[in-house]
Motif scaffolding. Sequence first.
Motif, PDB file in Angstrom:
ATOM      1  N   VAL A  41      53.998  59.044  63.782  1.00 34.79           N
ATOM      2  CA  VAL A  41      53.968  57.581  63.910  1.00 34.79           C
ATOM      3  C   VAL A  41      53.302  56.949  62.685  1.00 34.79           C
ATOM      4  N   PHE A  42      52.305  57.614  62.112  1.00 32.71           N
ATOM      5  CA  PHE A  42      51.645  57.104  60.917  1.00 32.71           C
ATOM      6  C   PHE A  42      52.620  57.110  59.736  1.00 32.71           C
ATOM      7  N   SER A  43      53.409  58.159  59.628  1.00 38.66           N
ATOM      8  CA  SER A  43      54.417  58.241  58.573  1.00 38.66           C
ATOM      9  C   SER A  43      55.438  57.105  58.713  1.00 38.66           C
ATOM     10  N   GLN A  44      55.876  56.850  59.936  1.00 40.50           N
ATOM     11  CA  GLN A  44      56.807  55.745  60.162  1.00 40.50           C
ATOM     12  C   GLN A  44      56.169  54.434  59.727  1.00 40.50           C
ATOM     13  N   TYR A  45      54.913  54.246  60.085  1.00 43.00           N
ATOM     14  CA  TYR A  45      54.214  53.013  59.728  1.00 43.00           C
ATOM     15  C   TYR A  45      54.161  52.835  58.210  1.00 43.00           C
ATOM     16  N   ILE A  46      53.745  53.861  57.486  1.00 40.73           N
ATOM     17  CA  ILE A  46      53.602  53.760  56.027  1.00 40.73           C
ATOM     18  C   ILE A  46      54.952  53.440  55.391  1.00 40.73           C
ATOM     19  N   ARG A  47      56.004  54.122  55.827  1.00 40.56           N
ATOM     20  CA  ARG A  47      57.323  53.905  55.235  1.00 40.56           C
ATOM     21  C   ARG A  47      57.860  52.517  55.567  1.00 40.56           C
ATOM     22  N   LEU A  48      57.610  52.048  56.784  1.00 41.24           N
ATOM     23  CA  LEU A  48      58.029  50.683  57.142  1.00 41.24           C
ATOM     24  C   LEU A  48      57.178  49.649  56.409  1.00 41.24           C
ATOM     25  N   ARG A  49      55.901  49.905  56.290  1.00 37.11           N
ATOM     26  CA  ARG A  49      55.003  48.995  55.565  1.00 37.11           C
ATOM     27  C   ARG A  49      55.482  48.817  54.128  1.00 37.11           C
ATOM     28  N   ASP A  50      55.904  49.902  53.503  1.00 38.69           N
ATOM     29  CA  ASP A  50      56.297  49.881  52.097  1.00 38.69           C
ATOM     30  C   ASP A  50      57.760  49.480  51.883  1.00 38.69           C
TER      31      ASP A  50
ATOM     32  N   MET B 252      45.157  53.518  52.419  1.00 42.18           N
ATOM     33  CA  MET B 252      45.128  53.439  50.952  1.00 42.18           C
ATOM     34  C   MET B 252      45.611  54.742  50.317  1.00 42.18           C
ATOM     35  N   ASN B 253      45.429  55.844  51.013  1.00 40.59           N
ATOM     36  CA  ASN B 253      45.771  57.168  50.495  1.00 40.59           C
ATOM     37  C   ASN B 253      47.256  57.491  50.644  1.00 40.59           C
ATOM     38  N   CYS B 254      47.974  56.710  51.413  1.00 35.93           N
ATOM     39  CA  CYS B 254      49.359  57.035  51.767  1.00 35.93           C
ATOM     40  C   CYS B 254      50.328  55.968  51.288  1.00 35.93           C
ATOM     41  N   ASN B 255      51.433  56.431  50.728  1.00 36.06           N
ATOM     42  CA  ASN B 255      52.467  55.526  50.219  1.00 36.06           C
ATOM     43  C   ASN B 255      53.820  56.199  50.330  1.00 36.06           C
ATOM     44  N   ALA B 256      54.862  55.381  50.334  1.00 40.40           N
ATOM     45  CA  ALA B 256      56.221  55.918  50.360  1.00 40.40           C
ATOM     46  C   ALA B 256      56.437  56.748  49.092  1.00 40.40           C
ATOM     47  N   GLN B 257      56.977  57.948  49.289  1.00 48.45           N
ATOM     48  CA  GLN B 257      57.212  58.850  48.161  1.00 48.45           C
ATOM     49  C   GLN B 257      58.482  59.647  48.435  1.00 48.45           C
ATOM     50  N   CYS B 258      59.334  59.747  47.415  1.00 49.11           N
ATOM     51  CA  CYS B 258      60.606  60.457  47.607  1.00 49.11           C
ATOM     52  C   CYS B 258      60.371  61.957  47.770  1.00 49.11           C
ATOM     53  N   VAL B 259      61.340  62.620  48.375  1.00 47.43           N
ATOM     54  CA  VAL B 259      61.255  64.055  48.625  1.00 47.43           C
ATOM     55  C   VAL B 259      61.112  64.827  47.315  1.00 47.43           C
TER      56      VAL B 259
ATOM     57  N   ARG C 109      60.307  51.870  47.505  1.00 42.78           N
ATOM     58  CA  ARG C 109      60.207  52.371  46.140  1.00 42.78           C
ATOM     59  C   ARG C 109      59.190  53.511  46.130  1.00 42.78           C
ATOM     60  N   CYS C 110      59.573  54.654  45.570  1.00 46.24           N
ATOM     61  CA  CYS C 110      58.675  55.807  45.464  1.00 46.24           C
ATOM     62  C   CYS C 110      57.482  55.441  44.582  1.00 46.24           C
ATOM     63  N   ILE C 111      56.282  55.730  45.050  1.00 42.59           N
ATOM     64  CA  ILE C 111      55.064  55.401  44.293  1.00 42.59           C
ATOM     65  C   ILE C 111      54.999  56.157  42.978  1.00 42.59           C
ATOM     66  N   SER C 112      55.635  57.325  42.902  1.00 46.26           N
ATOM     67  CA  SER C 112      55.535  58.152  41.699  1.00 46.26           C
ATOM     68  C   SER C 112      56.620  57.875  40.670  1.00 46.26           C
TER      69      SER C 112
ATOM     70  N   ASN D 213      59.330  55.527  41.123  1.00 51.05           N
ATOM     71  CA  ASN D 213      59.901  54.181  41.281  1.00 51.05           C
ATOM     72  C   ASN D 213      61.362  54.159  41.718  1.00 51.05           C
ATOM     73  N   ARG D 214      61.928  55.296  42.106  1.00 51.53           N
ATOM     74  CA  ARG D 214      63.297  55.269  42.640  1.00 51.53           C
ATOM     75  C   ARG D 214      63.276  54.653  44.027  1.00 51.53           C
ATOM     76  N   VAL D 215      64.384  54.015  44.386  1.00 47.20           N
ATOM     77  CA  VAL D 215      64.479  53.325  45.669  1.00 47.20           C
ATOM     78  C   VAL D 215      65.277  54.184  46.649  1.00 47.20           C
ATOM     79  N   HIS D 216      64.765  54.280  47.877  1.00 45.35           N
ATOM     80  CA  HIS D 216      65.403  55.053  48.945  1.00 45.35           C
ATOM     81  C   HIS D 216      65.275  54.280  50.251  1.00 45.35           C
ATOM     82  N   TYR D 217      66.187  54.566  51.184  1.00 41.91           N
ATOM     83  CA  TYR D 217      66.096  53.979  52.514  1.00 41.91           C
ATOM     84  C   TYR D 217      64.870  54.572  53.205  1.00 41.91           C
ATOM     85  N   TRP D 218      64.205  53.817  54.055  1.00 44.91           N
ATOM     86  CA  TRP D 218      62.925  54.209  54.639  1.00 44.91           C
ATOM     87  C   TRP D 218      62.997  55.519  55.404  1.00 44.91           C
ATOM     88  N   LYS D 219      64.141  55.850  55.979  1.00 44.46           N
ATOM     89  CA  LYS D 219      64.262  57.107  56.713  1.00 44.46           C
ATOM     90  C   LYS D 219      64.473  58.297  55.776  1.00 44.46           C
TER      91      LYS D 219
END
Length: 152
Positions: A30-39, A78-85, A47-50, A52-58
């Motif tokens: 649920v925390f992962s869902q929150y971070i990805r939806l937040r971002d 603060m420690n968590c952000n959307a990041q691509c695989v 947008r991947c924090i590292s 900058n590529r754009v991906h769908y939240w899922k």
Amino acid sequence: MPNYIKKKKTDKPKKRQASQSTLVKKLDKVFSQYIRLRDSDANGYCRCISCNRVHYWKDIQNGHYMSRRYLSTRFDEMNCNAQCVACNIFNQGNIQMYRQNLIKKIGEKNVDYLEYKAKGTIKRYSIFELQELIKYYSVLVKKLSEEKGIRI
């Protein structure tokens, strides 16, 4: 047989309390869902924090600046952000670019604080704390998904 020994047929067996590891897994989800939806933007793209590529939240992950093994920062927003695989898994977090972009996002003092908090403090979550965090982030996920019109 005395009355106090007889079991009523209406007595339900007591539910076993979820284990700490089970609750941490639920909270991770649920925390992962929150971070990805937040971002994500209004269309559900992050947008991947590292890189900058754009991906769908899922299709993107919840990347941790300080590793998940540090419980004191595992669920720190603060420690968590959307990041691509590619960055999170195949490039071991692409940590140099993550750090640079995190400094731009939250400032160097906060990044230094996360590093100290992760390695300088020990956190143990109680069953109650984990249950409450699951409830809290579940509400936030529902709220964000409704606000952004994103189906979960």
